[in-house]
Design an enzyme around this catalytic site. Structure first.
Site, PDB file in Angstrom:
ATOM      1  N   LYS A  79      65.762  14.996  50.507  1.00  0.00           N
ATOM      2  CA  LYS A  79      65.520  16.360  50.962  1.00  0.00           C
ATOM      3  C   LYS A  79      65.302  17.361  49.839  1.00  0.00           C
ATOM      4  CE  LYS A  79      65.996  16.574  55.607  1.00  0.00           C
ATOM      5  NZ  LYS A  79      65.097  17.309  56.516  1.00  0.00           N
ATOM      6  N   SER A 313      66.613   6.867  52.711  1.00  0.00           N
ATOM      7  CA  SER A 313      66.450   8.312  52.566  1.00  0.00           C
ATOM      8  C   SER A 313      67.695   9.055  52.111  1.00  0.00           C
ATOM      9  CB  SER A 313      65.936   8.914  53.874  1.00  0.00           C
ATOM     10  OG  SER A 313      66.811   8.609  54.941  1.00  0.00           O
TER      11      SER A 313
END
Length: 328
Positions: A79, A313
């Site tokens: 992110k 992720s």
């Protein structure tokens, strides 16, 4: 801590398509607000400021499987790519005024980390159900944390109120062109390191990562399959809080509808099994959302994929939750 790996400045190679040129096809493939140049510009902007994460070969999980290890970012998740790209695109008045975001955790940490580095005041609204480790880490990184509501949607409402009250710039975690372009740099790095990849597997919550990766990968090589992985039962308690989102954002959905080959769903038990397999095989800690791609691979959701890269992720999971999951 904030210095990327030694190869961060390496120029991303242009992967030649396997067949004819794509120049005449790109306008129909990529929306005007996200040309390939937006992703390559983001890669230049982020160079040296984030970790250039490695591809790990994972033959114990799949004969020709590779892991794009975003778990090695400073905040433990991809992110910060999109968060930093958006922060670097702020105008001088916007920087001076400060920013506000809503997040269940990983976007929060990415904004907090890089806003502090850039001298930008950051306020993050997080749902009261957000994992404790993510709330604490966001505060430690220097952001003002406001807990509000039971869902990210409710947190968003409060974030927009604060933006109006305090004249802050709102940084959406996935429904923003600059954020999507930043996440797309994951796709560029995958093709640079593994130009012969056949399939790229990406976890899907709001869709920013999947949209960015698909835009980058398909523009460079449209014959690579891009597959998204969603949580099957969204809305309740889950290991995969990072992808516990009911619907993709408007902008990501436009790209996913056009470029993504397939979106599959995985169950909670499959996510837990994937977390255990990653820890057993590599000693790698992945949060539930981060392990979603591996859950799809191990669960046989993808069929025959050839040489495959699955994006890990994120790694941010509470210690108690991790211990219970590994012991199950």
């Amino acid at each position: 801590m904030f210095t990327a790996h030694a190869d961060a400045a390496r120029t991303l190679s242009v992967c030649a398509p396997r067949h004819r040129s794509l120049e005449d096809r790109l306008p129909a493939w990529l929306p005007p607000w996200l040309p390939l140049s937006a992703v390559t510009d983001a890669a230049e902007r982020l160079s040296g400021q984030i970790v250039r994460t490695p591809l790990l070969h994972a033959p114990t999980l799949g004969r020709d499987l590779w892991l794009k290890a975003e778990v090695f970012q400073a905040t433990g998740a991809f992110k910060e790519r999109g968060a930093l790209n958006r922060l670097l695109r702020l105008t001088a008045p916007e920087r001076a005024g400060g920013v506000v975001a809503m997040s269940a955790g990983n976007h929060a940490q990415g904004v907090a980390l890089h806003a502090a580095r850039l001298g930008v005041r950051a306020t993050i609204v997080m749902p009261e159900t957000a994992p404790r480790c993510k709330v604490e880490r966001t505060a430690e990184l220097g952001a003002e944390v406001v807990l509000h509501g039971a869902t990210v949607g409710e947190a968003k409402g409060r974030a927009l109120e604060l933006a109006a009250e305090r004249r802050l710039t709102f940084l959406h975690p996935y429904d923003d062109p600059d954020v999507i372009a930043g996440q797309g740099t994951v796709g560029l790095e995958i093709l640079a390191d593994r130009p012969d990849v056949d399939t790229v597997v990406v976890p899907v919550g709001g869709g920013g990562l999947l949209a960015g990766v698909a835009a980058a990968v398909k523009a460079r090589n449209p014959w690579v399959r891009v597959i998204g992985v969603r949580l099957a039962r969204r809305g309740g308690p889950t290991l995969a809080d990072g992808i516990n989102v009911h619907a993709l954002g408007k902008l990501p959905q436009a790209i996913v509808d056009t470029l993504v080959d397939r979106v599959v769903e995985v169950e909670e038990a499959e996510i837990g099994a994937a977390m255990r397999a990653l820890h057993r095989s590599f000693g790698v800690v992945a949060e539930g959302a981060g392990a979603a791609g591996i859950a799809a691979v191990l669960g046989g959701r993808l069929g025959r994929t050839g040489r495959t890269v699955a994006v890990l992720s994120g790694r941010n999971v509470d210690g108690d939750t991790l211990a219970r999951t590994l012991a199950a």
